[in-house]
Write an enzyme that holds these catalytic residues in place. Structure first.
Site, PDB file in Angstrom:
ATOM      1  N   ASP A  52       0.839  -1.190   0.000  1.00 23.75           N
ATOM      2  CA  ASP A  52       0.000   0.000   0.000  1.00 23.75           C
ATOM      3  C   ASP A  52       0.879   1.246   0.000  1.00 23.75           C
ATOM      4  O   ASP A  52       1.423   1.627   1.026  1.00 23.75           O
ATOM      5  CB  ASP A  52      -0.898  -0.042   1.243  1.00 23.75           C
ATOM      6  CG  ASP A  52      -1.807   1.166   1.318  1.00 23.75           C
ATOM      7  OD1 ASP A  52      -1.749   2.024   0.409  1.00 23.75           O
ATOM      8  OD2 ASP A  52      -2.573   1.249   2.292  1.00 23.75           O
ATOM      9  N   GLU A 130      31.853   9.109   1.479  1.00 28.15           N
ATOM     10  CA  GLU A 130      32.555   9.027   2.774  1.00 28.15           C
ATOM     11  C   GLU A 130      31.561   9.406   3.855  1.00 28.15           C
ATOM     12  O   GLU A 130      31.300  10.584   4.076  1.00 28.15           O
ATOM     13  CB  GLU A 130      33.729  10.002   2.814  1.00 28.15           C
ATOM     14  CG  GLU A 130      34.754   9.815   1.701  1.00 28.15           C
ATOM     15  CD  GLU A 130      35.726  10.990   1.647  1.00 28.15           C
ATOM     16  OE1 GLU A 130      36.250  11.393   2.700  1.00 28.15           O
ATOM     17  OE2 GLU A 130      35.937  11.517   0.539  1.00 28.15           O
ATOM     18  N   GLU A 132      30.191   9.954   7.512  1.00 25.09           N
ATOM     19  CA  GLU A 132      30.576  10.174   8.911  1.00 25.09           C
ATOM     20  C   GLU A 132      29.346   9.997   9.798  1.00 25.09           C
ATOM     21  O   GLU A 132      28.222  10.234   9.359  1.00 25.09           O
ATOM     22  CB  GLU A 132      31.148  11.579   9.075  1.00 25.09           C
ATOM     23  CG  GLU A 132      32.433  11.773   8.275  1.00 25.09           C
ATOM     24  CD  GLU A 132      32.989  13.196   8.306  1.00 25.09           C
ATOM     25  OE1 GLU A 132      34.185  13.358   8.067  1.00 25.09           O
ATOM     26  OE2 GLU A 132      32.204  14.143   8.550  1.00 25.09           O
ATOM     27  N   GLU A 187      36.844  10.121  13.637  1.00 20.87           N
ATOM     28  CA  GLU A 187      36.848  11.461  13.053  1.00 20.87           C
ATOM     29  C   GLU A 187      37.277  12.494  14.090  1.00 20.87           C
ATOM     30  O   GLU A 187      37.567  12.160  15.233  1.00 20.87           O
ATOM     31  CB  GLU A 187      35.475  11.795  12.456  1.00 20.87           C
ATOM     32  CG  GLU A 187      35.435  11.712  10.930  1.00 20.87           C
ATOM     33  CD  GLU A 187      36.398  12.680  10.235  1.00 20.87           C
ATOM     34  OE1 GLU A 187      36.850  13.651  10.875  1.00 20.87           O
ATOM     35  OE2 GLU A 187      36.712  12.445   9.057  1.00 20.87           O
ATOM     36  N   GLU A 194      34.242   7.533  10.838  1.00 21.06           N
ATOM     37  CA  GLU A 194      34.029   7.463   9.394  1.00 21.06           C
ATOM     38  C   GLU A 194      34.460   6.083   8.932  1.00 21.06           C
ATOM     39  O   GLU A 194      35.492   5.565   9.347  1.00 21.06           O
ATOM     40  CB  GLU A 194      34.863   8.542   8.681  1.00 21.06           C
ATOM     41  CG  GLU A 194      34.776   8.465   7.162  1.00 21.06           C
ATOM     42  CD  GLU A 194      35.489   9.636   6.470  1.00 21.06           C
ATOM     43  OE1 GLU A 194      35.465  10.765   7.005  1.00 21.06           O
ATOM     44  OE2 GLU A 194      36.077   9.421   5.402  1.00 21.06           O
ATOM     45  N   HIS A 243      30.971  13.334   2.111  1.00 19.55           N
ATOM     46  CA  HIS A 243      31.644  13.749   0.880  1.00 19.55           C
ATOM     47  C   HIS A 243      31.301  12.754  -0.216  1.00 19.55           C
ATOM     48  O   HIS A 243      31.277  11.553   0.033  1.00 19.55           O
ATOM     49  CB  HIS A 243      33.165  13.767   1.074  1.00 19.55           C
ATOM     50  CG  HIS A 243      33.603  14.727   2.143  1.00 19.55           C
ATOM     51  ND1 HIS A 243      34.874  14.754   2.647  1.00 19.55           N
ATOM     52  CD2 HIS A 243      32.922  15.695   2.804  1.00 19.55           C
ATOM     53  CE1 HIS A 243      34.971  15.707   3.564  1.00 19.55           C
ATOM     54  NE2 HIS A 243      33.791  16.289   3.687  1.00 19.55           N
ATOM     55  N   ARG A 314      42.072  22.369   0.807  1.00 16.78           N
ATOM     56  CA  ARG A 314      41.511  23.328   1.770  1.00 16.78           C
ATOM     57  C   ARG A 314      40.164  22.791   2.179  1.00 16.78           C
ATOM     58  O   ARG A 314      39.937  21.593   2.157  1.00 16.78           O
ATOM     59  CB  ARG A 314      41.388  24.697   1.090  1.00 16.78           C
ATOM     60  CG  ARG A 314      42.707  25.276   0.707  1.00 16.78           C
ATOM     61  CD  ARG A 314      43.323  26.053   1.865  1.00 16.78           C
ATOM     62  NE  ARG A 314      44.640  26.549   1.456  1.00 16.78           N
ATOM     63  CZ  ARG A 314      45.330  27.396   2.179  1.00 16.78           C
ATOM     64  NH1 ARG A 314      44.865  27.841   3.320  1.00 16.78           N
ATOM     65  NH2 ARG A 314      46.496  27.796   1.767  1.00 16.78           N
ATOM     66  N   GLU A 331      35.382  15.791  -5.762  1.00 13.35           N
ATOM     67  CA  GLU A 331      34.789  15.517  -4.449  1.00 13.35           C
ATOM     68  C   GLU A 331      33.876  16.670  -4.048  1.00 13.35           C
ATOM     69  O   GLU A 331      34.338  17.794  -3.872  1.00 13.35           O
ATOM     70  CB  GLU A 331      35.891  15.337  -3.397  1.00 13.35           C
ATOM     71  CG  GLU A 331      35.353  15.060  -2.000  1.00 13.35           C
ATOM     72  CD  GLU A 331      36.418  15.119  -0.906  1.00 13.35           C
ATOM     73  OE1 GLU A 331      37.335  15.967  -1.006  1.00 13.35           O
ATOM     74  OE2 GLU A 331      36.322  14.330   0.043  1.00 13.35           O
ATOM     75  N   ARG A 333      31.680  18.312  -1.224  1.00 14.68           N
ATOM     76  CA  ARG A 333      31.830  18.166   0.228  1.00 14.68           C
ATOM     77  C   ARG A 333      30.662  18.663   1.070  1.00 14.68           C
ATOM     78  O   ARG A 333      30.688  18.540   2.291  1.00 14.68           O
ATOM     79  CB  ARG A 333      33.112  18.887   0.668  1.00 14.68           C
ATOM     80  CG  ARG A 333      34.382  18.241   0.126  1.00 14.68           C
ATOM     81  CD  ARG A 333      35.586  19.145   0.285  1.00 14.68           C
ATOM     82  NE  ARG A 333      35.834  19.512   1.672  1.00 14.68           N
ATOM     83  CZ  ARG A 333      36.570  18.797   2.510  1.00 14.68           C
ATOM     84  NH1 ARG A 333      37.165  17.701   2.098  1.00 14.68           N
ATOM     85  NH2 ARG A 333      36.745  19.183   3.754  1.00 14.68           N
TER      86      ARG A 333
HETATM   87  N1  GLN Z   1      33.220  16.478   9.436  1.00 16.95           N
HETATM   88  C1  GLN Z   1      33.559  17.358   8.352  1.00 16.95           C
HETATM   89  C2  GLN Z   1      32.297  17.800   7.602  1.00 16.95           C
HETATM   90  O1  GLN Z   1      31.395  18.173   8.223  1.00 16.95           O
HETATM   91  C3  GLN Z   1      34.549  16.737   7.398  1.00 16.95           C
HETATM   92  C4  GLN Z   1      35.842  16.386   8.039  1.00 16.95           C
HETATM   93  C5  GLN Z   1      36.779  15.683   7.098  1.00 16.95           C
HETATM   94  O2  GLN Z   1      36.499  14.580   6.673  1.00 16.95           O
HETATM   95  N2  GLN Z   1      37.845  16.293   6.730  1.00 16.95           N
HETATM   96  O3  GLN Z   1      32.205  17.773   6.391  1.00 16.95           O
HETATM   97 MG    MG Z   2      35.877  12.714   7.111  1.00 19.33          MG
HETATM   98 MG    MG Z   3      36.769  13.584   1.887  1.00 18.94          MG
HETATM   99 MG    MG Z   4      37.262  11.098   4.459  1.00 23.06          MG
END
Ligand code: GLN
Ligand code: MG
Ligand code: MG
Ligand code: MG
Length: 442
Positions: A52, A130, A132, A187, A194, A243, A314, A331, A333
């Site tokens: 359903d 990735e 977390e 982490e 992670e 990510h 960065r 990537e 993020r």
């Molecule tokens: N925790 C971080 C975020 O909020 C990422 C940290 C990392 O993996 N460099 O994206």
């Molecule tokens: Mg991370």
């Molecule tokens: Mg990453």
């Molecule tokens: Mg990572």
């Protein structure tokens, strides 16, 4: 295909499977299950099992509620943890309507639609997420607390690190379910972990994210812990991101790699980045779908705030990891693990394809620290911010025709309706912060 029907019947027998879960995901990313006994397997594989749809969030109205589950036979796996008599297996399913056609509001169907569009342009997509998450202690009634295992110093009687043991157990169980775990680590924040698994084609990757979250929660529970994928459970420390590493392949070659290109990236890669950046604000409601998601996207916690890209390490929205050749990838993020992975991957791919189709050149890479720039410097470089709230994100989504088209009318309407309500509920609540600020002051 990995399996055929005979394989399934053989494995069911060999492993003494008694129950089978038929899984699918609602538009808010919540994994749903219908459990059947093995006697129903034949019928299930024929896609004749009905449910359903009107009781699933964001699916259909009562009048049109009969829906069918069509198992993806290659998603077959049995759960390695013990659960009483016999084993339990599962299939991930597509949702079909009573007329037998794919249901346009099923997130898995939506992702397949965008993948088909990519295929028409000659591309397949690989995704490496990735994820977390936080592990919290539960209280004597089994309810989650906000106490992490590592700062539970005042729980001095705890002789072992519950979180580390749980994480190891998660990895073992995931490996038993055919996951290839590449890395698992603590982490930055206390209680935060992670676990990275190997990239896969986009659809499998989205399936894997859903399975991953389910396994992590299940194993945490078995260790007396609560695993959460909410974006920012605790103020003042890092939140949890997801990510998403993504690449396109054409004729078996990584389409983002060009040894002659600037930074060894192809024009496809640059246009893909251009598309992601152009639609980053419009997609945010999907990649960062909760009120709480926007408490993570603030300066100081390794989460992106500005729409910028960089080839260097960065904390921009888009980073290009150093690997080249077949591993060349982009990537993104900002997504967080509370997003619906099917929809999030669908809109990111759609944005990237839009970049390629329309040759959207990204602005120059920003390698300085954006957080130290003043407004004029940011304006000069045309650096925009991600939306600051779910409200702003929903507004941006409604202004982005490309992203709306990717979601389709059905999911788009339900999604916007629900997220508008969610924001409204939040904004009318009186929070602890307001009481602390105003109760005695006025
Ligand atoms: N925790 C971080 C975020 O909020 C990422 C940290 C990392 O993996 N460099 O994206
Ligand atoms: Mg991370
Ligand atoms: Mg990453
Ligand atoms: Mg990572």
């Amino acid at each position: 295909a990995r399996y055929n029907r005979d394989d399934i019947f053989r494995m069911v027998k060999e492993q003494n499977v008694q129950f089978i879960r038929l899984q699918f995901t609602d538009i808010f990313g919540v994994l749903k299950n219908v459990a059947i006994t093995v006697n129903q397997l034949e019928k299930a594989l024929d896609g004749e099992l009905m449910f359903d749809g009107s009781s699933i969030d964001g699916f259909v109205r009562i009048e049109e509620s009969d829906m069918y589950l069509r198992p993806d036979i290659d998603s077959w796996v049995t759960f390695p943890w013990h659960s009483g008599e016999g084993a339990v297996g599962r299939f991930i399913c597509d949702v079909h309507k009573s007329d037998g056609t794919p249901f346009e509001g099923d997130p898995r169907v939506i992702l397949q639609k965008v993948l088909a569009e990519a295929a028409e342009m000659g591309y397949t997509m690989n995704v490496g997420p990735e994820c977390e998450f936080f592990l919290f202690q539960t209280d004597e009634k089994g309810r989650p607390t906000l106490i992490t295992h590592d700062n539970a110093g005042y729980f001095d009687l705890t002789p072992v690190d519950l979180g580390e043991n749980a994480r190891r157990d998660m990895v073992i169980n995931l490996e038993d379910m055919n996951f290839e775990i590449e890395a698992s680590h603590h982490e930055v924040a206390p209680g935060q972990h992670e676990i990275d698994f190997k990239y896969a084609d986009a659809l499998t990757a989205a399936d894997n994210i859903q399975t991953f979250k389910f396994v992590v929660r299940t194993i945490a529970q078995r260790h007396g812990l609560h695993a959460t994928f909410m974006a920012k459970p605790i103020f003042g420390i890092n939140g949890s991101g997801m990510h998403v590493n993504q690449s396109l392949f054409k004729n078996g070659q990584n389409a983002f790699y060009d040894p002659q290109g600037e930074l060894e990236l192809s024009m496809d890669a640059y246009y893909y980045i251009g598309g992601l950046m152009q639609h980053a604000r419009g997609m945010a409601a999907v990649t960062n779908p909760t009120v709480n998601s926007y408490k993570r996207l603030v300066p100081g916690y390794e989460a992106p705030v500005y729409v910028a890209w960089s080839g260097q390490n960065r904390s921009p929205l888009i980073r290009i990891p150093a690997k080249r050749g077949v591993s060349t990838r982009v990537e993104m993020r900002n997504p967080d693990p509370s997003c619906n992975p099917y929809l999030a991957i669908a809109v990111m791919l759609k944005a990237g394809l839009d970049g390629i189709k329309n040759k959207i050149t990204p602005p120059p890479a920003v390698n300085q620290n954006i957080y130290e720039m003043n407004q004029k410097e940011k304006d000069d470089l045309a650096i925009n911010s991600l939306p600051g709230s779910l409200e702003e994100a929903v507004k941006e989504l409604k202004n982005d025709a490309v992203i709306m088209y990717a979601l389709g009318n059905h999911a788009m309407d339900r999604f916007v309706e629900a997220k508008t309500l969610e924001w409204d509920e939040y904004r009318t609540k009186v929070s602890r912060w307001e009481i602390d600020q105003y109760l005695t002051k006025f």
